[in-house]
Design a protein around this motif. Structure first.
Motif, mmCIF file in Angstrom:
data_model
loop_
_atom_site.group_PDB
_atom_site.id
_atom_site.type_symbol
_atom_site.label_atom_id
_atom_site.label_comp_id
_atom_site.label_asym_id
_atom_site.label_seq_id
_atom_site.Cartn_x
_atom_site.Cartn_y
_atom_site.Cartn_z
ATOM 1 N N THR A 168 -19.755 15.332 -12.429
ATOM 2 C CA THR A 168 -18.969 15.524 -13.653
ATOM 3 C C THR A 168 -17.608 16.281 -13.097
ATOM 4 N N LYS A 169 -17.411 16.884 -11.692
ATOM 5 C CA LYS A 169 -16.174 17.335 -11.315
ATOM 6 C C LYS A 169 -16.223 17.396 -9.945
ATOM 7 N N GLY A 170 -15.039 17.812 -9.389
ATOM 8 C CA GLY A 170 -14.869 17.737 -7.993
ATOM 9 C C GLY A 170 -13.643 17.500 -7.428
ATOM 10 N N SER A 171 -13.563 17.616 -6.139
ATOM 11 C CA SER A 171 -12.314 17.070 -5.535
ATOM 12 C C SER A 171 -12.470 15.503 -4.933
ATOM 13 N N ILE A 172 -11.348 14.865 -4.754
ATOM 14 C CA ILE A 172 -11.478 13.521 -4.371
ATOM 15 C C ILE A 172 -10.380 13.320 -3.374
ATOM 16 N N ALA A 173 -10.639 12.498 -2.121
ATOM 17 C CA ALA A 173 -9.924 12.252 -0.936
ATOM 18 C C ALA A 173 -9.602 10.846 -0.998
ATOM 19 N N ILE A 174 -8.344 10.557 -0.711
ATOM 20 C CA ILE A 174 -7.780 9.354 -0.454
ATOM 21 C C ILE A 174 -7.269 9.257 1.102
ATOM 22 N N VAL A 175 -7.697 8.102 1.747
ATOM 23 C CA VAL A 175 -7.205 7.911 3.073
ATOM 24 C C VAL A 175 -6.762 6.596 3.253
ATOM 25 N N CYS A 176 -5.334 6.470 3.966
ATOM 26 C CA CYS A 176 -5.056 5.140 4.161
ATOM 27 C C CYS A 176 -4.147 5.047 5.372
ATOM 28 N N VAL A 177 -3.440 4.081 5.845
ATOM 29 C CA VAL A 177 -2.824 3.805 7.158
ATOM 30 C C VAL A 177 -1.369 4.658 6.686
ATOM 31 N N ASP A 178 -0.655 4.029 5.781
ATOM 32 C CA ASP A 178 0.701 4.570 5.673
ATOM 33 C C ASP A 178 0.885 4.551 4.099
ATOM 34 N N VAL A 179 1.322 5.899 3.573
ATOM 35 C CA VAL A 179 1.333 6.158 2.282
ATOM 36 C C VAL A 179 2.605 5.530 1.708
ATOM 37 N N ALA A 180 3.657 5.046 2.288
ATOM 38 C CA ALA A 180 4.902 4.122 1.846
ATOM 39 C C ALA A 180 4.432 2.872 1.842
ATOM 40 N N GLN A 181 3.538 2.208 2.455
ATOM 41 C CA GLN A 181 3.218 0.668 2.580
ATOM 42 C C GLN A 181 2.619 0.167 1.096
ATOM 43 N N PRO A 182 3.654 -0.717 0.456
ATOM 44 C CA PRO A 182 3.432 -1.352 -0.952
ATOM 45 C C PRO A 182 1.597 -1.404 -1.144
ATOM 46 N N THR A 183 1.124 -2.018 -0.190
ATOM 47 C CA THR A 183 -0.520 -2.353 -0.513
ATOM 48 C C THR A 183 -1.262 -0.951 -0.872
ATOM 49 N N MET A 184 -0.846 0.141 -0.140
ATOM 50 C CA MET A 184 -1.435 1.399 -0.512
ATOM 51 C C MET A 184 -1.002 1.950 -1.826
ATOM 52 N N ILE A 185 0.233 1.918 -1.938
ATOM 53 C CA ILE A 185 0.630 2.253 -3.102
ATOM 54 C C ILE A 185 0.167 1.893 -4.271
ATOM 55 N N ASP A 186 -0.093 0.524 -4.359
ATOM 56 C CA ASP A 186 -0.883 -0.363 -5.480
ATOM 57 C C ASP A 186 -2.202 -0.018 -5.426
ATOM 58 N N ARG A 187 -2.834 0.107 -4.338
ATOM 59 C CA ARG A 187 -4.210 0.266 -4.543
ATOM 60 C C ARG A 187 -4.619 1.566 -5.030
ATOM 61 N N GLU A 188 -3.838 2.601 -4.623
ATOM 62 C CA GLU A 188 -3.945 4.058 -5.161
ATOM 63 C C GLU A 188 -3.612 4.041 -6.710
ATOM 64 N N LYS A 189 -2.848 3.481 -7.004
ATOM 65 C CA LYS A 189 -2.222 3.430 -8.509
ATOM 66 C C LYS A 189 -3.534 2.935 -9.136
ATOM 67 N N GLY A 190 -4.251 1.705 -9.069
ATOM 68 C CA GLY A 190 -4.959 0.897 -9.531
ATOM 69 C C GLY A 190 -6.486 1.822 -9.483
ATOM 70 N N LEU A 191 -6.523 2.404 -8.478
ATOM 71 C CA LEU A 191 -7.928 3.107 -8.257
ATOM 72 C C LEU A 191 -7.855 4.326 -9.152
ATOM 73 N N LYS A 192 -6.661 5.051 -9.287
ATOM 74 C CA LYS A 192 -6.510 6.150 -10.319
ATOM 75 C C LYS A 192 -6.873 5.736 -11.764
ATOM 76 N N GLU A 193 -6.027 4.796 -12.000
ATOM 77 C CA GLU A 193 -6.180 3.928 -13.409
ATOM 78 C C GLU A 193 -7.674 3.778 -13.652
ATOM 79 N N GLY A 194 -8.360 3.183 -12.697
ATOM 80 C CA GLY A 194 -10.050 2.565 -13.105
ATOM 81 C C GLY A 194 -10.513 3.725 -13.240
ATOM 82 N N PHE A 195 -10.519 4.827 -12.351
ATOM 83 C CA PHE A 195 -11.431 6.253 -12.401
ATOM 84 C C PHE A 195 -11.229 6.837 -13.799
ATOM 85 N N GLU A 196 -9.720 7.155 -14.137
ATOM 86 C CA GLU A 196 -9.517 7.671 -15.576
ATOM 87 C C GLU A 196 -10.071 6.641 -16.557
ATOM 88 N N GLU A 197 -10.097 5.588 -16.619
ATOM 89 C CA GLU A 197 -10.609 4.610 -17.590
ATOM 90 C C GLU A 197 -12.085 4.772 -17.844
#
Length: 340
Positions: free
Chosen positions: A164-193
């Protein structure tokens, strides 16, 4: 007279051989540029990129085109500039079509539009530009949707486990890469949903970037684990560096089976972490099919067919217990497609 005739014949023979040689090898040998395609992935090795390249090669061969693959190593300092240069090179040579996995959303717009202005169709894959009108079409995963699928499934499992609580880490190759930006965006949306108002009880730490170097993601995640005793889940968003680095950090810190780990894309590397719980589940793309569809649709565009702006390739959610069987099935499919 006979000597002169022989000299002339020899000269004619050499000329014929030279002309014949120039017609072979497509782009690299100065052949028919209108039957040459440029394929520019971010890299062309690894569990995700290698089958994608194979799919592109198979499609090009079947359709009668020469495929020229251009890329650079993950740690290349001037990688973005080199890949932009590949687009400009292809445009200057007047090739039939270009397929590019853009490293950034904005930097690649002008060279792509310049190619299209020269009537060279350009298909993006793996990652897309911001505006659909800036390229001919996009083939591949909707990375926001794929990230959301991972976020939804992970959150459901976390709720089932009573987290019900805690810290979450995300690891990627490059934070500026469009793929990674979009995946992180969707990930957080799904988690909050899934978590709704309870989502505020979780803290997403600053995203780790490792430039596909497992030693770097291992070191940074070890620091996070030490500094954040409430770290409950890690997401690795693609490529071998984060995959290996995250599993190594979880093992070195004695957190195997205690910290949940969700990944992106199938690789045999995951199998090493199944028995001790260093991988929980993944979402997987069909990399071979992406490569194949990229070239198939690029050729359609070259022939004047109108394409859909986005040609999606679905992802699958696979739990750790099913990874071995899933990997074997993927191997069979890839082999049968390669043997066509």
């Amino acid at each position: 007279m006979k000597k002169i005739t022989k000299v002339v014949l020899v000269a004619m023979l050499f000329t014929l051989v030279a002309l014949t040689g120039c017609s072979k090898g497509g782009d690299s040998a100065g052949g028919d540029k209108k039957k040459t395609l440029y394929f520019i992935p971010i890299v062309d090795t690894g569990a995700y990129w290698n089958p994608m390249k194979k799919g592109a090669e198979d499609a090009a061969k079947e359709l009668g085109y020469t495929l020229v693959t251009k890329t650079s190593p993950s740690a290349e300092p001037s990688k973005k500039e080199k890949h932009i240069g590949f687009i400009k090179e292809a445009t200057a040579k007047g090739v039939a079509g270009i397929a590019i996995a853009p490293i950034e959303k904005k930097a690649f717009v002008d060279p792509i539009k310049a190619a299209m202005d020269k009537k060279v169709p350009v298909i993006t894959f793996d990652a897309d530009l911001e505006n659909k009108s800036d390229r001919t079409a996009y083939v591949g995963t909707d990375n926001v949707s794929a990230g959301k699928e991972l976020g939804v499934q992970a959150a459901k499992e976390m709720k089932e486990k009573g987290i019900t609580k805690g810290s979450i880490a995300i690891v990627c190759v490059d934070v500026a890469q469009p793929t990674m930006i979009d995946r992180e965006k969707g990930l957080k949306e799904g988690f909050e949903e899934v978590y709704g108002s309870e989502a505020k009880n979780f803290k997403f730490l600053a995203t780790i970037q490792d430039n596909d170097q497992p030693s770097e993601s291992k070191k940074q995640l070890e620091g996070y684990i030490s500094a954040n005793k409430d770290l409950v889940t890690v997401f690795s968003l693609g490529s071998e560096g984060p995959d290996v680095g995250v599993m190594s950090a979880i093992e070195s810190q004695g957190k195997s089976g205690k910290i949940l780990h969700y990944g992106f894309d199938y690789t045999d590397t995951w199998l090493k972490g199944v028995s001790d719980g260093r991988i929980t589940a993944i979402v997987d793309q069909d990399a071979y099919q992406i490569g194949y569809q990229v070239i198939e649709n690029l050729v359609k565009a070259i022939k004047g067919e109108t394409l859909e702006p986005t040609i999606p390739i679905d992802v699958k959610y696979v739990k750790a217990a099913d990874l071995e069987a899933y990997g074997k099935e993927k191997s069979k499919i890839k082999t049968s497609e390669t043997d066509k």
